[in-house]
Design a protein around this motif. Sequence first.
Motif, mmCIF file in Angstrom:
data_model
loop_
_atom_site.group_PDB
_atom_site.id
_atom_site.type_symbol
_atom_site.label_atom_id
_atom_site.label_comp_id
_atom_site.label_asym_id
_atom_site.label_seq_id
_atom_site.Cartn_x
_atom_site.Cartn_y
_atom_site.Cartn_z
ATOM 1 N N VAL A 2 0.848 -1.179 0.000
ATOM 2 C CA VAL A 2 0.000 0.000 0.000
ATOM 3 C C VAL A 2 0.886 1.232 0.000
ATOM 4 O O VAL A 2 1.634 1.443 0.950
ATOM 5 C CB VAL A 2 -0.894 0.029 1.259
ATOM 6 N N GLU A 3 0.863 2.023 -1.057
ATOM 7 C CA GLU A 3 1.617 3.274 -1.095
ATOM 8 C C GLU A 3 0.650 4.444 -0.978
ATOM 9 O O GLU A 3 -0.398 4.474 -1.622
ATOM 10 C CB GLU A 3 2.465 3.363 -2.361
ATOM 11 N N TRP A 4 1.029 5.403 -0.171
ATOM 12 C CA TRP A 4 0.155 6.477 0.257
ATOM 13 C C TRP A 4 -0.583 7.175 -0.876
ATOM 14 O O TRP A 4 -1.796 7.321 -0.855
ATOM 15 C CB TRP A 4 1.012 7.460 1.039
ATOM 16 N N CYS A 5 0.128 7.645 -1.870
ATOM 17 C CA CYS A 5 -0.530 8.469 -2.889
ATOM 18 C C CYS A 5 -1.406 7.676 -3.832
ATOM 19 O O CYS A 5 -2.144 8.259 -4.627
ATOM 20 C CB CYS A 5 0.494 9.284 -3.674
ATOM 21 N N ASP A 6 -1.342 6.354 -3.771
ATOM 22 C CA ASP A 6 -2.299 5.572 -4.540
ATOM 23 C C ASP A 6 -3.674 5.652 -3.878
ATOM 24 O O ASP A 6 -4.699 5.598 -4.565
ATOM 25 C CB ASP A 6 -1.845 4.119 -4.638
ATOM 26 N N VAL A 7 -3.684 5.750 -2.544
ATOM 27 C CA VAL A 7 -4.944 5.894 -1.817
ATOM 28 C C VAL A 7 -5.351 7.359 -1.744
ATOM 29 O O VAL A 7 -6.538 7.691 -1.803
ATOM 30 C CB VAL A 7 -4.816 5.300 -0.397
ATOM 31 N N GLU A 8 -4.366 8.251 -1.605
ATOM 32 C CA GLU A 8 -4.656 9.683 -1.513
ATOM 33 C C GLU A 8 -3.910 10.413 -2.627
ATOM 34 O O GLU A 8 -2.889 11.057 -2.402
ATOM 35 C CB GLU A 8 -4.248 10.216 -0.134
ATOM 36 N N ARG B 42 -4.526 13.062 -4.211
ATOM 37 C CA ARG B 42 -4.496 14.500 -3.955
ATOM 38 C C ARG B 42 -4.850 14.721 -2.502
ATOM 39 O O ARG B 42 -5.624 13.942 -1.913
ATOM 40 C CB ARG B 42 -5.496 15.244 -4.854
ATOM 41 N N PRO B 43 -4.337 15.766 -1.889
ATOM 42 C CA PRO B 43 -4.624 16.001 -0.471
ATOM 43 C C PRO B 43 -6.128 16.019 -0.200
ATOM 44 O O PRO B 43 -6.890 16.737 -0.865
ATOM 45 C CB PRO B 43 -3.995 17.366 -0.199
ATOM 46 N N GLY B 44 -6.559 15.193 0.728
ATOM 47 C CA GLY B 44 -7.950 15.204 1.149
ATOM 48 C C GLY B 44 -8.887 14.358 0.316
ATOM 49 O O GLY B 44 -10.072 14.268 0.621
ATOM 50 N N VAL B 45 -8.390 13.714 -0.737
ATOM 51 C CA VAL B 45 -9.237 12.883 -1.593
ATOM 52 C C VAL B 45 -8.737 11.443 -1.513
ATOM 53 O O VAL B 45 -7.586 11.160 -1.840
ATOM 54 C CB VAL B 45 -9.209 13.365 -3.061
ATOM 55 N N LEU B 46 -9.602 10.552 -1.060
ATOM 56 C CA LEU B 46 -9.229 9.154 -0.901
ATOM 57 C C LEU B 46 -9.851 8.309 -2.010
ATOM 58 O O LEU B 46 -11.021 8.472 -2.340
ATOM 59 C CB LEU B 46 -9.685 8.619 0.458
ATOM 60 N N ASP B 47 -9.075 7.405 -2.555
ATOM 61 C CA ASP B 47 -9.538 6.499 -3.598
ATOM 62 C C ASP B 47 -9.102 5.090 -3.213
ATOM 63 O O ASP B 47 -7.921 4.757 -3.242
ATOM 64 C CB ASP B 47 -8.930 6.906 -4.942
ATOM 65 N N TRP B 48 -10.047 4.248 -2.863
ATOM 66 C CA TRP B 48 -9.756 2.910 -2.379
ATOM 67 C C TRP B 48 -9.782 1.858 -3.498
ATOM 68 O O TRP B 48 -9.650 0.663 -3.224
ATOM 69 C CB TRP B 48 -10.781 2.505 -1.317
ATOM 70 N N THR B 49 -9.922 2.286 -4.738
ATOM 71 C CA THR B 49 -10.188 1.357 -5.824
ATOM 72 C C THR B 49 -9.158 0.238 -5.912
ATOM 73 O O THR B 49 -9.494 -0.947 -5.917
ATOM 74 C CB THR B 49 -10.245 2.114 -7.165
ATOM 75 N N ARG B 50 -7.905 0.594 -6.028
ATOM 76 C CA ARG B 50 -6.880 -0.423 -6.230
ATOM 77 C C ARG B 50 -6.720 -1.326 -5.014
ATOM 78 O O ARG B 50 -6.599 -2.544 -5.139
ATOM 79 C CB ARG B 50 -5.539 0.227 -6.560
#
Length: 504
Positions: free
Chosen positions: A97-103, A105-113
């Motif tokens: 899990v690498e941080w910017c894959d989940v976030e 952009r600051p404040g926007v979370l994407d759990w897809t992967r």
Amino acid sequence: MLLVVALALGGCGGTDPAAREPTAPTALPGATATPGAPGGRPTTTGSATPAPVLPVDPDARVRAGAAGWLGLKWSRAQPGTFDYVADFPAGLTFAEVEWCDVEPRPGVLDWTRLDALVSDAVTLGHAPMLKLRTGQCWGTTPPRVPLPPGRVGDEAAGKQTSTPPRDLDAYLALVRRVVQRYAARGVHVWAIENETDVPGFWAASPAAYDRLVRRVAPVVRAADPRARVLDSGLSSTGYGVVLAARLLARDRDRAALATYRLHYGRRIEGGASRWPAVERVGGRDGLAAVLRSEPARRARQTWRHALALVRDGVVDAYQLHFYEAPEALAQALRAVRGALPSGARVEAWEVGTAWPGPRWDARRQAGDLWRSTALLLGSGVRVVVQLPVAWTPDADAQVFRGLTRPDGRVLPAGRGWAVLARALAGARPGTVAPVRERRGLRGVRWLAGPAGSPRPWRAVVWSETGPSPAPRAWRLRAATGRRLPAGSDVGAAPVLVRSPGPIR
């Protein structure tokens, strides 16, 4: 050292702890795996589809049998291997899990992967563990350690470099959210970063990593009281310089040189070693000079921090990575066990075969894998994850040998790994112990079923004193999975034993 497609949870900083979660994540470029495909295998699509909440608890598989012992790490970019993975007895696996894959952009979370990776693991019948990595992006500090100019033949293939977060509180807030989300899906085992002795993975000092772990680990446990936390794991090639330096410090020059050559011999011969060949202890090109180098000092510093994290109770287990010859593994295990507190848990998240060059032998690889696994289990290790399932064809050189070919054709080691996993299913933990028979047999044995059941005992054994006839009551298999005639000799190649009586 992974030749797999890594998942990213890249760096954080300046993030609002109450970051919003988009209801419709933006499609990510490239193919992604969609769970629930016909036949129970993931399929690849051109757009990202949010994975459903998982309806299973992977811990149930761990309690059920083989998942507590052997596992696999495969690549989502190699669908040809999915049949082998799905047919493998239930086991453990991990994703990164690498941080910017989940976030992104600051404040926007994407759990897809990450949702897809966890869902894929369960769809294929495996219990997922997760490695938390900062990665390198908008939320992390710039690298302070020079990165290697190329990644040919080293451990840095397929990963983003990690560095400390700019805003530690923001990163910890994201860690909390990740752990809470996947604890609800049955994920309770976490590692923090990967092989931080390698600058291509962690481009800051070992001391900076130590500070990060001591902040992250309590957050993981607070978010999930059932969580188990591990360190990054020293790279497999780190052990050679660590052990050689220990011997040289005790004026055991010849033993130090022999240890160095044992650990790096296959890689050097195959032309894919991050450590050079040495012919003597002294001189500008000798062993002593190599051990004074910055990479060797960094490996020793990482080793010391890893031991301290276990001793101080910061992590719950020591993470072992190893790809060298079984004889080198035996040395490393003695050093690890000797340096850790008695009873400390050790988990081997990365075990495989690094054997570049034309002298690779597919059958010898299968035997090495069984012997290494026997050494690990006999020393008290209870998690052994093999990787890669298949070599990544676009890598510069085939250093890490797989269990199958990229198209899914099973290699001898793949047949043997599946046979061993089935033999370990239902093994009773209290009965797993080393075999040290007076006849020269070595290995590991276990009770595979209730006492009184037909042939309840199993073992992986080999002889260190020359061929020895096996008792007629034993049923034998070679490490390639082939059945052997009753009464066959047990020699240097390991065999799997089924016996009606105890194997001492």
